[in-house]
Design a protein around this motif. Sequence first.
Motif, short mmCIF file in Angstrom:
data_model
loop_
_atom_site.label_atom_id
_atom_site.label_comp_id
_atom_site.label_asym_id
_atom_site.label_seq_id
_atom_site.Cartn_x
_atom_site.Cartn_y
_atom_site.Cartn_z
N GLY A 54 -18.21 57.16 82.10
CA GLY A 54 -17.68 56.05 82.13
C GLY A 54 -16.37 55.78 82.80
O GLY A 54 -16.02 55.19 83.48
N VAL A 55 -15.78 56.76 82.17
CA VAL A 55 -14.22 56.91 82.85
C VAL A 55 -14.04 56.68 84.80
O VAL A 55 -13.38 56.13 84.94
N PRO B 147 -14.96 45.90 93.64
CA PRO B 147 -16.01 46.51 93.98
C PRO B 147 -17.24 46.76 92.40
O PRO B 147 -18.52 47.53 92.37
N LEU B 148 -16.42 46.27 91.29
CA LEU B 148 -17.48 46.51 90.19
C LEU B 148 -18.14 44.55 90.37
O LEU B 148 -18.73 44.49 89.15
N LEU C 245 -14.36 67.59 92.30
CA LEU C 245 -14.41 68.61 91.11
C LEU C 245 -14.62 67.69 90.03
O LEU C 245 -15.28 68.57 88.64
N GLN C 246 -13.91 66.61 89.79
CA GLN C 246 -14.12 65.90 89.42
C GLN C 246 -16.27 65.65 88.73
O GLN C 246 -16.63 65.67 87.34
N VAL D 219 -13.34 55.88 90.30
CA VAL D 219 -14.41 56.97 91.71
C VAL D 219 -14.20 54.84 92.39
O VAL D 219 -13.09 54.92 93.31
N ALA D 220 -14.14 54.15 91.29
CA ALA D 220 -14.52 52.62 91.55
C ALA D 220 -13.08 51.85 92.30
O ALA D 220 -12.99 51.49 93.41
N ALA D 221 -11.44 52.64 91.52
CA ALA D 221 -10.80 51.61 91.69
C ALA D 221 -10.37 52.72 93.32
O ALA D 221 -8.95 52.06 93.86
N ALA D 222 -10.34 53.85 92.83
CA ALA D 222 -9.66 54.93 94.45
C ALA D 222 -10.69 55.55 94.70
O ALA D 222 -10.63 56.93 95.01
#
Length: 347
Positions: A98-99, A33-34, A114-115, A104-107
């Motif tokens: 950054g985190v 994804p990245l 909320l985040q 978000v890309a991973a899941a």
Amino acid sequence: MTFNPPRAEWPSSDKVMWQTLWSDAGPLDDPGPLAHLRQTTHNSLEPRYARWIKWLRAHDVASLNLHPADRATVSRLQKWLATLEHTRPMTRLSYIDGVLRILVAAAPEMDWSLQRRLLDGLRRAAGRGDQSRKSGRVLSSAVLLQLGLNHAGPYSEAAATPLERKKRLRDGAMIALLAVLPMRRRSFCELALDRSVHVDGARILICLSEDMTKTAVSWETAVPHQVEPTLRRYIEDARPFLMSRGDQHHDILWVGKKGEIIGQNYIGSRIGKLTKRLTGKRVSPHLFRDAAATTMVRTSPQASRLIQPVLAHSSPRTAERHYIHAQTIDAGRDYASLIGKLKKDTR
């Protein structure tokens, strides 16, 4: 003080996730994804994510047994933020952004609403998206150009010592060059003689390769005639003087008082302090880009067409990416002519 853990020391689930996110396409596999992001982005995101792992190890080690995405609850992120209160709002935003960009890309199937609300609050606290924070700080590019030329000229000549004269010439050249060619700070700091700055008897050419630009589009133009003599004086006179004081041997354009390479933070701080002292308004290198856009829009609708090629803004369409590259030389020349006209009109 402990350093961020290197990737080799991350939990196995994080190492696998990271590898998957950045993996290239294979004969039977899609890219991660990245994988489309540039190496500079990769280098920026990794230490931010490592800082997150470092905090979890120190304050919530049990969470490391969870899937990386499951750890990033709002409650846990807020606790991390509480330990970052000593940092600037923009720094806190950078870490959380950054985190979350990684997770978000991973899941992507998870609910991150909320985040994202937490992230929006951090953006507001940092002044991102708030145009009022620039109020009164966006000067005309013609004003900034004249400021740089004066600093490199009469003000430099009035200095009490040779060292101070060379430093003022350097600082004035930086301001004047940014006024007519408002490139991004990283590109500006990475300028190097005979690689991205080519000097001959007739002109000075700035050539930014794809890896030097945020948009991955090469960008080149001749230094406008208003600034070329000042930049040439810095290259041929001030820079060799400064380099000799520290017995330095490298090709980076902008150097310190002993010829050392000066980084983005130093240049940004130096330009901000100088513009604050000389105009009463702190103008960061990025605000030179706003100054260029504002100057062109205020001048005429015809001048505003120069914004995209002068600032090397990208477009989703590949055809427009090539258009930007093709237009930069003409746009740089046209923009410099526009500033010259403004200077004459204000006399």
